[in-house]
Write an enzyme that holds these catalytic residues in place. Structure first.
Site, short mmCIF file in Angstrom:
data_model
loop_
_atom_site.label_atom_id
_atom_site.label_comp_id
_atom_site.label_asym_id
_atom_site.label_seq_id
_atom_site.Cartn_x
_atom_site.Cartn_y
_atom_site.Cartn_z
N GLY A 1 64.76 -34.82 17.43
CA GLY A 1 65.62 -34.04 16.55
C GLY A 1 66.79 -34.87 16.07
CB ALA A 2 69.74 -35.66 16.61
CG ASN B 1 71.48 -44.26 17.78
OD1 ASN B 1 70.68 -44.54 18.66
ND2 ASN B 1 71.12 -43.73 16.63
CD GLU C 1 71.94 -35.87 19.54
OE1 GLU C 1 72.09 -36.89 20.23
OE2 GLU C 1 70.98 -35.07 19.69
#
Ligand SMILES: [Zn+2]
Length: 852
Positions: free
Chosen positions: A267-268, A271, A304
Site C-alpha cells: 500500500g505504501a 522510506n 507511514e
C-alpha cells in the site's frame, strides 16, 4: 540467530555509503558506483556482502596502508551475496570499498523497477522507482543489507533533463551536465537501515513545502495531478504534528516527502524522508471521494509517518521483529485518524475491519504466532499479513486500554529515547512499558505474541458473581486444544440497577469474579478493546437483548459480530443469527449494518438453495428497506460521513442481496449518469455502480471497462475496476480473468481482482479458467502480490469445486505462498462445512417463516 545462513558474517561493519546512480529510462538499465566506508573487525581474506542482479565492473579496497587488490568476485544466487577475494589479508581497521557496476530497472515491483502510466491526455510516461524492503536494496547496489547494519548514506543521481529525482536526503544540488543530463545531489541521511532507502526518477511535480515544527513536508505526484493533493497534504501535516507530539521526540530527518507511484506492490512504504504510496491513496478529489477513500488516505499517511520514529529511528534487530514495527504503526495510524476525524469512529471501524480480518486467519488451526523465527527472505515476506497488521495492532490496543493511555505513551517514549539510531528486540518495548505500568505487560503480551490463536470468553452469572472461562476459538472446533492466555478483560454492566465496571486479568482457564448484588446484565468486552470473542449464557444473552437500547455502539456491534462467529464455529445455528439481526431494523450505525450485511452475504453465498432465494431476498428487503427509507437517496447537508456511507451500503444490500427491482432500476439510472461524468454523492455513486455491475450484462460490462480505461484519476480507476470485476455473468467474469492474464490490468491490481472474481457467482467458472493457465496467472502476480493469489479460494465452497481446488494445489504448490495457501485451504474447508451444516438450517428457517 548466528547460525542463520542468510545472515552475513559480522567481521565488517559498514559506516557510510556514497552512492551514485545513473538510471536510463529508455534501456531500463542503470550505471552505479558506490564507495563504502567500512570497519574491518578481524583479519580477513575475503569480503562478503549482499548483491543481486548486479554486474560489478571494478572493485577496489583501500586501507590506511594502501590498496588491497580484489582478485576475484563470486556470486551466490541463493543467498544473494558476492564474495570479494583479496590478494592478501586485510587487517582490522578502516577501509574504503569502491565498486562500479550496472543493474536492471526491472518490472518486478522490487529493487529499482519501472512503472509506466498514462497522463490525462493519454500520453505514456516512465518512472523508475525503488522498493527495498525487505531485502531488495541489494538489487540497487552492493551493500550489507540487514536491518541492524545501520549506516549513513549520501546519494547523487544523474537523470535525463526534464525529469525529477528524489531520495531520502534533501536535494542540496542540481547541476546541468555537458551531455544534457542533470545531476541531483542529496544531503546525507541519519544512521539508518538499507531497507528504508528510496530512489525515484520521473516526470513528477511537488506541492510547495509546508514547514511543520521546522520540517518541510511535501506531496509529490506524477505531473498533471497537483490539483488532487489537498487532502493528502492536509493529512500529512496533521499526522506529523500529532505523532511528533505523541512521541515527544523531534523528527530525526531534514524533510518528509510523500510521493505517489502508479505501480506499487504494497500500500505504501515508510522510506526515511521519502514515503512512497500507491497513487490512489494520495491523489484524490475530496469532493468526489467516498468516506472509505478519504479514511484510507488519512490512515495510510498516519501509518507511514508513525514509522519514521517507530521502525526508522528505532529498528528491529532482525526480521522476526518486523511484526512489532508494523503492528505499532497500524495502531498509531488509528490514533491519528481518530484524533483528526472523531466522527468517523475509527475504533468502531477497527472492530469491523481489521479485527475480523485478523481473526479470520487466527481462528484457523494453521494460523501462526505473531512472532516466529525468520530465516530466509521468503519467510520475511510471510510476516506481512493479517496477523502482523491486524492482530498485532489489536493486542497493542488491548494492552494500551488496559494499562492506561498515558502509561502506554510514557513507556513508548522511554523505549524510543533509549534505543534511538539503534536496533531492538520485542522484549525491549515490554521493558519500557513495564516500567510505566502497574500491570505485568511482558508476561501478558508473551501469551499473545508467542502463542497462536485467540480465546473465546464464556460468561455466565453464578451465585456470588460472574464466571469467566476461556478456551481457544477455532473455526473448526477442537476440544483437545488447551491453550490459555493472560486475558485483559474489561467488564461493564448493571448490578442492582447501578453502573458496574471492572478490569480483570484472567490467567487461568476459568475464574469467578465476586460481585456483591444482582447482575442485571454484563458485557465482557467493554469498549471492544479485547482480542477475543465473547459468548454469553442464554439468560445473560436474553438480558442483553432486553437492554439493547442501553448498549453502546461497540457493544451492539460485538453482539452481532460474536454471534456470527459462533455460527461460523458451529456453536449456534444460522437461525439464531437471523433472529438476532431481525431485531436491528432500527439500527443507525454503519459498522453494525456492515456486520449484519456481511453475515447475510455469507449465508447467501454458502448456504442458500435456489428454492429459498425468493424468501431470503424478501427477508433482506423487509429488514433493509425501512432503514433506507428513513435515510432516503438524497443526503442532507448536516448528516455525518458515516450516515452517507450507510446509505451506500443499504442501497447495495437492497439492490444485490435483496434483489429489489425499484432499487436496481434507480441504481442503473444513477450509474448511467455517473458514467456520463455527472457528479454524485460518492457513496451513492459507489453503491449504484455496485448494483449496476452486479446485475449487468455484456453492454454494462463494456461500458465499465471503457470507463476504467478512459479515466486517469486513480480513485476512479479503482472504482471502475472493482465494478468490472463485480459483473456476475460467467463468460464476462472469465473475460476479466483473460484481461488479468494478458496484462490489460496492472500487476498491482491482479490479485484482488482475481479474488473478487472467485468470490462472485461465477467463481467456479473463473477458477476453472485460471487453473488451466496457472503458470500465466502466477507470472502476472510478481513479488509480494504473488502470495495473495490464493485469497479468493475460500469462496469456492461447493464440495466438488473445493475438492478440485485442493487436489490442484496438492500438485501445484506455491513456495512464496506456502503458509497463505494452507490457511486459505483451511478456511475453504470451514466454508464447505458451513455450507453442509447451515444450508438445511437456512432452508428450514425460510420455509417456516414465509415473509409476510
Ligand atoms: Zn508499515
Amino acid at each position: 540467530m548466528s547460525d542463520n545462513p542468510f545472515r552475513l558474517p559480522r567481521n565488517v561493519v559498514p559506516v557510510h555509503y556514497d552512492l551514485h546512480l545513473e538510471p536510463d529510462l529508455d534501456t531500463f538499465t542503470f550505471e552505479g558506483s558506490v564507495s563504502i566506508k567500512i570497519g574491518v573487525t578481524e583479519a580477513l581474506d575475503a569480503i562478503v556482502l549482499n548483491s543481486a542482479e548486479i554486474q560489478m565492473k571494478t572493485t577496489v579496497l583501500r586501507g590506511e596502508d594502501g590498496e588491497i587488490e580484489v582478485t576475484g568476485v563470486t556470486h551466490d544466487d541463493e543467498f544473494e551475496r558476492a564474495t570479494l577475494t583479496l590478494a592478501h589479508p586485510a587487517s582490522p581497521g578502516t577501509y574504503s570499498l569502491d565498486i562500479t557496476y550496472t543493474g536492471l530497472i526491472n518490472d518486478q515491483l522490487r529493487g529499482l523497477y519501472r512503472s509506466v502510466y498514462r497522463d490525462h491526455d493519454g500520453v505514456e510516461h516512465v518512472i523508475a522507482t525503488s522498493q527495498c524492503q525487505s531485502t531488495d536494496a541489494r538489487r540497487v547496489f552492493p551493500c550489507w543489507d540487514e536491518p541492524d547494519l545501520k549506516a549513513t548514506f549520501k546519494t547523487t543521481m544523474v537523470v535525463a533533463d526534464g525529469l525529477e529525482a528524489y531520495s531520502n536526503g534533501a536535494e542540496i544540488g542540481r547541476t546541468p551536465l555537458d551531455d544534457g543530463r542533470v545531476r541531483f545531489e542529496f544531503s546525507p541521511t541519519m544512521k539508518m537501515s538499507t531497507y528504508l532507502l528510496a530512489f525515484i526518477v520521473g516526470p513528477f511535480e511537488a506541492t510547495d513545502p509546508v514547514a511543520v515544527r521546522g520540517t518541510p513536508i511535501r506531496v509529490i505526484v506524477p505531473k498533471g495531478n497537483l490539483h488532487l493533493t489537498a487532502a493528502a497534504l492536509d493529512n500529512a501535516v496533521f499526522c506529523f504534528e500529532y505523532l511528533s507530539d505523541y512521541y515527544g521526540i523531534p523528527y530525526p530527518e531534514q524533510k518528509l516527502d510523500h510521493i505517489a507511484i502508479p505501480d506499487f506492490a504494497a500500500g505504501a512504504m515508510e522510506n526515511v524522508g521519502l514515503i512512497a504510496y500507491r497513487d490512489a491513496y494520495l491523489v484524490l478529489d475530496e469532493a468526489k471521494a467516498s468516506q472509505g477513500e478519504l479514511q484510507a488516505c488519512l490512515d495510510v499517511i498516519g501509518h507511514e509517518i508513525a514509522h519514521q520514529w517507530f521502525g526508522n529511528l528505532v529498528t528491529m534487530k532482525w526480521w522476526e521483529g518486523a511484526w512489532l514495527n508494523e503492528a505499532f504503526a497500524s495502531f498509531m495510524e488509528l490514533k491519528a485518524t481518530d484524533a483528526k476525524k472523531p466522527e468517523w469512529k475509527r475504533w468502531l471501524a477497527f472492530a469491523n475491519l481489521e479485527i475480523p480480518w485478523a481473526m479470520g486467519t487466527d481462528q484457523l488451526a494453521t494460523t501462526r504466532p505473531i512472532e516466529f523465527e525468520v530465516n530466509s527472505p521468503a519467510e520475511v515476506d510471510e510476516m506481512f499479513d493479517s496477523i502482523t497488521y491486524g492482530k498485532g495492532s489489536a493486542v497493542l490496543r488491548m494492552i494500551e486500554q488496559f494499562i492506561g493511555e498515558e502509561e502506554f505513551r510514557t513507556g513508548v517514549g522511554n523505549y524510543l529515547r533509549k534505543h534511538e539510531y539503534a536496533n531492538t528486540v520485542t522484549s525491549d518495548l515490554w521493558e519500557g512499558l513495564d516500567a510505566a505500568a502497574e500491570w505485568p505487560v511482558g508476561e501478558i503480551m508473551d501469551t499473545w505474541v508467542y502463542q497462536r490463536g485467540f480465546p473465546q470468553i464464556d460468561v455466565q452469572v453464578v451465585d456470588g458473581g460472574i464466571r469467566l472461562s476461556q478456551r481457544r476459538f477455532l473455526a473448526i472446533p477442537d476440544d483437545t486444544d488447551s491453550t490459555i492466555w493472560h486475558v485483559p478483560i474489561q467488564l461493564r454492566g448493571i448490578v442492582d440497577g447501578e453502573p458496574f465496571q471492572q478490569k480483570v486479568l484472567l490467567t487461568e482457564d476459568e475464574m469467578v469474579l465476586p460481585v456483591a448484588g444482582t447482575v442485571d446484565y454484563v458485557v465482557a468486552n467493554a469498549g471492544g478493546h479485547g482480542f477475543y470473542r465473547s459468548r454469553y449464557s442464554d439468560d445473560l444473552f436474553a438480558a442483553l437483548l432486553e437492554n439493547l437500547g442501553t448498549l453502546d455502539d461497540i457493544e451492539r456491534y460485538s453482539l452481532v459480530s460474536d454471534t456470527w462467529a459462533m455460527v461460523r464455529s458451529a456453536q449456534v445455528p444460522a437461525s439464531s443469527f437471523l433472529d438476532l439481526v431481525g431485531r436491528f431494523g432500527e439500527e443507525t450505525e454503519h459498522a453494525i449494518w456492515s456486520v449484519i450485511i456481511g453475515g447475510l452475504r455469507s449465508l447467501e453465498h454458502h448456504a442458500l438453495e435456489e428454492g429459498t432465494r425468493p424468501a431470503f431476498e424478501e427477508y433482506v428487503r423487509n429488514l433493509v428497506s425501512p432503514a433506507l427509507e428513513r435515510l432516503g437517496w438524497e443526503g442532507s447537508e448536516d448528516e455525518s460521513d458515516l450516515t452517507r456511507k450507510l446509505r451506500g451500503d443499504l442501497i447495495a444490500a437492497l439492490g444485490n442481496l435483496g434483489n429489489d427491482p425499484a432499487t436496481v432500476e434507480r441504481a442503473r439510472e444513477v450509474a448511467g449518469r455517473v458514467l456520463e461524468d455527472e457528479d454524485f454523492d460518492p457513496e451513492v455513486c459507489t453503491a449504484a455502480l455496485a448494483v449496476f455491475s452486479y446485475h449487468g450484462g455484456p453492454e454494462e460490462y463494456e461500458t465499465l471497462w471503457s470507463a476504467y480505461n478512459n479515466t486517469s484519476a486513480p480513485t476512479e480507476k479503482v472504482r471502475y475496476l472493482r465494478s468490472v470485476a463485480g459483473v456476475q455473468v460467467e463468460e464476462l467474469a472469465v473475460s476479466t480473468m483473460d484481461k488479468i492474464v494478458e496484462g490489460d490490468i496492472r500487476t498491482q491490481d491482479g490479485f484482488w481482482v482475481f479474488a473478487r472474481l472467485l468470490s462472485g457467482d461465477s467463481g467456479p467458472a473463473v477458477w476453472h479458467s485460471a487453473r488451466t493457465r496457472w503458470d500465466k496467472v502466477l507470472e502476472v502476480m510478481p513479488g509480494m502480490t504473488r502470495r495473495r493469489v490464493v485469497e479468493g479460494l475460500p469462496a469456492l465452497s461447493q464440495p466438488e469445486v473445493a475438492a478440485d481446488v485442493k487436489g490442484f494445489f496438492a500438485e501445484h504448490p506455491i513456495p512464496e505462498a506456502a503458509r497463505f495457501l494452507t490457511q486459505n485451504l483451511e478456511l475453504l474447508d470451514s466454508n464447505v462445512l458451513l455450507r453442509e451444516r447451515e444450508t438445511p438450517v437456512v432452508t428450514e428457517y425460510f420455509a417456516q417463516e414465509p415473509a409476510s
